[in-house]
Design an enzyme around this catalytic site. Structure first.
Site, PDB file in Angstrom:
ATOM      1  N   ASP A   1      26.764  42.880  36.581  1.00  0.00           N
ATOM      2  CA  ASP A   1      27.364  43.936  37.116  1.00  0.00           C
ATOM      3  C   ASP A   1      28.085  44.961  36.342  1.00  0.00           C
ATOM      4  O   ASP A   1      29.354  45.427  36.566  1.00  0.00           O
ATOM      5  CB  ASP A   1      28.379  43.197  38.233  1.00  0.00           C
ATOM      6  CG  ASP A   1      28.772  44.375  39.492  1.00  0.00           C
ATOM      7  OD1 ASP A   1      28.089  45.223  39.634  1.00  0.00           O
ATOM      8  OD2 ASP A   1      29.697  43.916  39.891  1.00  0.00           O
TER       9      ASP A   1
ATOM     10  N   PHE B   1      36.899  40.819  45.893  1.00  0.00           N
ATOM     11  CA  PHE B   1      37.684  39.492  46.123  1.00  0.00           C
ATOM     12  C   PHE B   1      39.084  39.685  46.252  1.00  0.00           C
ATOM     13  O   PHE B   1      39.654  38.408  46.746  1.00  0.00           O
ATOM     14  CB  PHE B   1      37.301  38.737  44.743  1.00  0.00           C
ATOM     15  CG  PHE B   1      35.925  38.821  44.477  1.00  0.00           C
ATOM     16  CD1 PHE B   1      35.058  38.176  45.073  1.00  0.00           C
ATOM     17  CD2 PHE B   1      35.804  39.601  43.451  1.00  0.00           C
ATOM     18  CE1 PHE B   1      33.724  38.088  44.372  1.00  0.00           C
ATOM     19  CE2 PHE B   1      34.457  39.574  42.992  1.00  0.00           C
ATOM     20  CZ  PHE B   1      33.570  38.835  43.483  1.00  0.00           C
TER      21      PHE B   1
ATOM     22  N   GLY C   1      44.853  48.435  43.316  1.00  0.00           N
ATOM     23  CA  GLY C   1      43.583  48.695  44.027  1.00  0.00           C
ATOM     24  C   GLY C   1      42.962  47.280  44.792  1.00  0.00           C
ATOM     25  O   GLY C   1      43.641  46.549  44.844  1.00  0.00           O
TER      26      GLY C   1
END
Length: 619
Positions: free
Chosen positions: A483, A376, A372
């Protein structure tokens, strides 16, 4: 409505000795704390539990840790006390984390009671209090009781050498102020009360210092819990520069050239201090603009919270202010990341993950297919030392090498079965990368969508329980994720969920993280105080966890999927919340709604959420 269970577990209780002739004994009991009572029962194999006692929460006057130097005569070595009516119940937990969970939960539930003004920090034994030697059991306590003063979540440094001296005649008289409460963990420690003054008697150890209180008692305390009272006595801090001009500060910081390199220096105005910080943040034209920003530390002169920088986040001392902004920008152009001082070793607080056991030899790393991609860079499957791994590669321009290494530094300091494990870093070639344990089913959000309609209710609950366990550990480590969402959790082949990407939201440049005010964070997972003020805390993580539970029970749907960020903000301001997913049990939905309380202080801790979910899984 039935009372809601908050905590339950097996602990050891000491007999309350309500009569003078009662024997002193220690018995294992199953304790249950709900919103009305604290009850304890005897569990017998093959038989129904027998309730042995119950204390109405409204009658509790004090809940506190017991500090004692005597041997504990039972297998559980971590005592705490519950003072109710005219009696003291001593309970013994198996470890300090367990003890703190019970004390925090009990204090939270009894904070509105008619509480004791003072308490006894030691045991009542042999007809007297061991702390103050009073011989009347109901005598007033000798320490002020703080119903909100939970035991610190900060990890403590290694214990000092007991043979060390407790005084240094060369030190002179230095007055320090306690930044927060500290409860002793050893007989050689000293109790600290927040904002109280102490005399520093020995500062030779890098982590534990000896101080003396106003009664002449001397003992060790972690030096992160105290700061010099004198505004000009900052010489022990690597970030302080006494006589450096603005121009010289800019020269030194530009030479350092690291995002967030900073120093604190004397301003031209006597008794005033300035924080100078280097940043590469883009200018008005969108291009990188290396420069040094200067912020004057403002002093309200109103005790106890006097000092603040760009935004009015107030602190008792300047060291406490600097420590906060090392973790939160909170109005500054960047966090204070790298202290720089002329004539001192600036590397003393640094951590180089490319050195020692964390460095992975490139030749040992075999890269495979792409798993995936994220904000970043790519994540690839790989092999390292005959084991499957996931390799996070840094995409050029997505994030500075310093920030990438900072993530590695954070992850190396955190270790828990419900956090994705870091094996090592590879910094010897470009792009640099992190090597993590391989999680067969990938990210939780994708897995939920792929298996929609095929996961049992127990599996869904287990996923929430796994995540809460990892987050309870981060909370106890005083670490904010920032997050938390299903996309940042990974799933193993056994459907075990682990938390990943801790604390990375501050580096994100993706549009989905931008609010109407321009701040960077995941709006649809964010609490009102994050959206309005960019104020992150463990309680803002709790809000995000409520949204993650919603994602799990909606089997991977995107929250507020048909609404823009601006529309979501408008809905939250109007008091609206996500609707209950169809297959969500009522008890789980109640936990979601508890996570979404408007005020952070009204939300549960992760420790409480963990126990709530664990109790549901036992049903």
């Amino acid at each position: 409505m039935y009372p809601r269970v908050i905590l339950k577990g097996t602990l050891i209780k000491k007999s309350q000795q309500k009569r003078r002739t009662s024997p002193s004994n220690y018995k294992e009991r199953f304790f249950v704390l709900d919103t009305q009572d604290l009850t304890y029962s005897e569990r017998r194999p093959g038989k129904k539990p027998v309730q042995k006692g119950s204390i109405e929460l409204a009658r509790i006057k004090c809940v506190e840790i017991v500090c004692s130097d005597i041997p504990i005569p039972c297998s559980n070595k971590y005592p705490f006390q519950v003072f109710h009516d005219s009696y003291y119940l001593y309970i013994f937990a198996p470890d300090n984390d367990c003890r703190q969970r019970w004390v925090r939960a009990l204090k939270e539930e009894t904070k509105c009671n008619r509480l004791a003004v003072k308490y006894h920090p030691n045991f009542w034994m042999d007809g007297r209090w061991r702390c103050c030697h009073q011989t009347e059991k109901l005598a007033a306590g000798c320490h002020e009781y703080d119903p909100m003063g939970f035991a610190s979540k900060k990890p403590l440094p290694k214990t000092p050498d007991p043979e060390r001296r407790l005084s240094n005649p060369d030190l002179g008289r230095v007055v320090v102020v306690a930044i927060q409460n500290y409860i002793p963990h050893d007989a050689s420690d000293l109790t600290l009360k927040k904002d109280q003054e102490y005399v520093l008697t020995d500062s030779s150890h890098p982590e534990w210092w000896a101080v003396q209180d106003d009664r002449g008692n001397t003992g060790f305390v972690p030096n992160i819990y105290i700061a010099e009272k004198s505004g000009s006595n900052f010489n022990r801090f690597v970030w302080y520069n006494k006589n450096i001009t603005r121009a010289r500060a800019e020269e030194l910081l530009m030479q350092e050239g690291k995002e967030g390199a900073f120093m604190v220096r004397d301003s031209r105005q006597l008794g005033v201090y300035t924080v100078s910080v280097y940043t590469k943040a883009p200018g008005s034209n969108g291009e990188k603009n290396p420069r040094v920003k200067h912020y004057q530390i403002k002093d309200t002169e109103i005790e106890p919270f006097r000092f603040y920088l760009a935004e009015k986040y107030l602190f008792s001392t300047i060291p406490e202010l600097i420590q906060y902004h090392q973790h939160n920008a909170a109005g500054l152009i960047t966090r204070l990341r790298h202290p720089v001082t002329l004539g001192k070793d600036n590397s003393q607080n640094s951590f180089d993950v490319s050195q020692g056991e964390w460095e992975v030899e490139p030749a040992e790393l075999v890269l495979g297919e792409e798993l995936g991609s994220g904000e970043f860079g790519m994540v690839l499957q790989g092999t390292w030392r005959d084991r499957k791994v996931a390799v996070k590669m840094l995409r050029e321009g997505a994030m500075s090498e310093e920030d990438f290494k900072e993530e590695a530094m954070v992850v190396t300091k955190l270790s828990h079965p419900k956090l994705v494990q870091l094996y090592g870093v590879c910094t010897q070639h470009s792009p640099i990368c992190l090597v993590f344990e391989f999680m067969e089913h990938g990210c939780l959000s994708d897995y939920l969508r792929a298996t929609r309609g095929h996961l049992s209710p127990d599996t869904l609950l287990g996923m929430c329980l796994d995540t809460s366990e990892g987050m309870a550990y981060l909370e106890s480590s005083n670490f904010i994720h920032r997050d938390l969402a299903a996309r940042n959790c990974l799933v193993s082949k056994d459907n075990e969920v682990k938390v990943s990407d801790f604390g990375m939201a501050r580096f994100v440049l993706d549009d989905q993280y931008t609010s109407s005010q321009g701040s960077k964070f995941p709006v649809k997972w964010s609490s009102p105080e994050v959206i309005k003020y960019s104020k992150f805390s463990s309680k803002s993580d709790v809000w995000s966890f409520g949204v993650l539970m919603w994602e799990v029970y909606s089997e991977g749907r995107l929250p507020y999927e048909s609404r823009s960020n601006a529309e979501v903000v408008e809905s939250l301001n109007a008091g609206l919340r996500l609707l209950k997913p169809r297959q969500t049990p009522s008890a789980v939905h109640q936990l979601m709604e508890w996570c979404w309380k408007e005020k952070p202080e009204d939300r549960p801790s992760f420790a409480v959420l963990l126990h709530e979910l664990a109790s549901l899984s036992d049903l």
